[in-house]
Write a protein that holds these residues in place. Structure first.
Motif, short mmCIF file in Angstrom:
data_model
loop_
_atom_site.label_atom_id
_atom_site.label_comp_id
_atom_site.label_asym_id
_atom_site.label_seq_id
_atom_site.Cartn_x
_atom_site.Cartn_y
_atom_site.Cartn_z
N TRP A 184 -5.17 -23.20 29.94
CA TRP A 184 -5.24 -21.97 28.94
C TRP A 184 -3.65 -21.86 28.57
CZ3 TRP A 184 -8.68 -17.95 31.38
CH2 TRP A 184 -9.84 -18.29 31.69
N LYS A 185 -3.69 -21.30 27.11
CA LYS A 185 -2.37 -21.23 26.50
C LYS A 185 -2.53 -19.85 26.12
CE LYS A 185 -2.01 -25.76 25.24
NZ LYS A 185 -3.39 -26.31 25.09
N VAL A 186 -1.21 -19.26 26.01
CA VAL A 186 -1.25 -17.91 25.07
C VAL A 186 -1.74 -18.08 23.84
CG1 VAL A 186 0.33 -16.10 24.17
CG2 VAL A 186 1.00 -17.08 26.52
N GLY A 187 -2.43 -17.22 23.50
CA GLY A 187 -3.22 -17.19 22.14
C GLY A 187 -4.67 -17.87 22.15
N ASP A 188 -4.83 -18.45 23.14
CA ASP A 188 -6.51 -18.85 23.45
C ASP A 188 -7.41 -17.69 23.22
OD1 ASP A 188 -5.65 -21.58 23.60
OD2 ASP A 188 -6.02 -21.42 25.93
N ARG A 189 -8.54 -17.68 22.90
CA ARG A 189 -9.59 -16.62 22.90
C ARG A 189 -10.37 -17.07 24.10
NH1 ARG A 189 -10.16 -13.70 18.04
NH2 ARG A 189 -8.92 -14.69 16.44
N LEU A 190 -10.51 -15.63 24.75
CA LEU A 190 -11.54 -15.78 25.76
C LEU A 190 -12.65 -14.79 25.62
CD1 LEU A 190 -8.63 -15.07 28.47
CD2 LEU A 190 -9.52 -17.24 27.84
N SER A 191 -13.47 -15.32 26.43
CA SER A 191 -14.88 -14.37 26.37
C SER A 191 -15.03 -13.74 27.89
CB SER A 191 -16.31 -15.28 26.36
OG SER A 191 -16.29 -16.17 27.29
N ILE A 192 -15.57 -12.59 27.94
CA ILE A 192 -15.74 -11.86 29.19
C ILE A 192 -16.92 -11.37 29.55
CG2 ILE A 192 -14.84 -9.55 28.02
CD1 ILE A 192 -13.26 -8.86 30.58
N SER A 193 -17.20 -11.39 30.83
CA SER A 193 -18.65 -10.93 30.99
C SER A 193 -18.47 -10.42 32.58
CB SER A 193 -19.58 -12.05 31.07
OG SER A 193 -19.19 -13.13 32.17
N VAL A 194 -19.67 -9.81 33.13
CA VAL A 194 -19.54 -9.17 34.19
C VAL A 194 -20.83 -9.81 35.02
CG1 VAL A 194 -19.68 -7.20 35.87
CG2 VAL A 194 -18.43 -7.04 33.75
N GLU A 195 -20.55 -10.51 35.96
CA GLU A 195 -21.64 -10.99 36.90
C GLU A 195 -21.40 -10.86 38.35
OE1 GLU A 195 -21.70 -15.41 35.87
OE2 GLU A 195 -21.26 -15.01 33.87
N ASP A 196 -22.43 -10.24 38.96
CA ASP A 196 -22.49 -9.68 40.29
C ASP A 196 -21.27 -9.06 40.71
OD1 ASP A 196 -25.00 -11.21 40.91
OD2 ASP A 196 -24.12 -13.16 41.14
N GLY A 197 -20.80 -8.10 39.94
CA GLY A 197 -19.74 -7.22 40.02
C GLY A 197 -18.44 -7.97 40.07
N LEU A 198 -18.39 -9.13 39.37
CA LEU A 198 -17.03 -9.84 39.15
C LEU A 198 -16.99 -9.94 37.72
CD1 LEU A 198 -17.48 -12.85 41.62
CD2 LEU A 198 -16.09 -10.67 42.04
N VAL A 199 -15.63 -9.75 37.18
CA VAL A 199 -15.30 -9.90 35.79
C VAL A 199 -14.93 -11.42 35.73
CG1 VAL A 199 -13.64 -9.63 33.90
CG2 VAL A 199 -14.29 -7.70 35.76
N ILE A 200 -15.58 -12.12 34.84
CA ILE A 200 -15.45 -13.49 34.53
C ILE A 200 -15.14 -13.83 33.24
CG2 ILE A 200 -16.79 -15.78 34.44
CD1 ILE A 200 -17.17 -14.33 37.14
N LEU A 201 -13.74 -14.66 33.18
CA LEU A 201 -13.17 -14.91 31.97
C LEU A 201 -13.36 -16.38 31.62
CD1 LEU A 201 -9.53 -13.18 32.33
CD2 LEU A 201 -11.43 -12.33 31.06
N ARG A 202 -13.87 -16.79 30.44
CA ARG A 202 -13.95 -18.22 30.14
C ARG A 202 -13.40 -18.45 28.74
NH1 ARG A 202 -19.19 -16.72 32.17
NH2 ARG A 202 -19.93 -18.03 33.99
N ARG A 203 -12.85 -19.43 28.56
CA ARG A 203 -12.29 -19.93 27.13
C ARG A 203 -13.23 -19.81 26.13
NH1 ARG A 203 -7.84 -24.35 26.58
NH2 ARG A 203 -9.36 -25.66 27.79
N ALA A 204 -13.17 -19.19 25.19
CA ALA A 204 -14.24 -19.30 23.94
C ALA A 204 -14.28 -20.22 23.24
CB ALA A 204 -14.17 -17.86 23.28
N SER A 205 -15.31 -20.94 22.91
CA SER A 205 -15.50 -21.90 21.88
C SER A 205 -14.93 -21.75 20.77
CB SER A 205 -16.66 -22.79 22.21
OG SER A 205 -17.82 -21.94 21.54
N ILE A 206 -14.23 -22.13 19.71
CA ILE A 206 -14.01 -21.76 18.43
C ILE A 206 -14.78 -22.80 17.49
CG2 ILE A 206 -12.06 -21.43 16.63
CD1 ILE A 206 -10.30 -21.23 19.23
#
Length: 62
Positions: A35-57
């Motif tokens: 990942w690099k500064v400026g990448d777009r991320l998606s955020i979700s909560v699963e089983d009480g954990l915050v999950i970050l994933r790089r969002a597809s553009i």
């Protein structure tokens, strides 16, 4: 999630009056995930954990 690498970080106030939070991501995490500064991320909560994933553009086609 057991086969995934996990990192811990903390939220802090953006200090701009917006009420937004900022999460500083560890440099080793960014490097390992590519990942690099400026990448777009998606955020979700699963089983009480915050999950970050790089969002597809979506790419433009001509």
């Amino acid at each position: 999630m057991d086969d995934q690498r996990r990192w811990t970080s903390f939220c802090r106030d953006a200090e701009d009056g917006s009420g937004d939070l900022v999460i500083d991501l560890p440099a080793d995490m960014l490097a390992e995930l590519g990942w690099k500064v400026g990448d777009r991320l998606s955020i979700s909560v699963e089983d009480g954990l915050v999950i970050l994933r790089r969002a597809s553009i979506p790419t433009e086609t001509s």
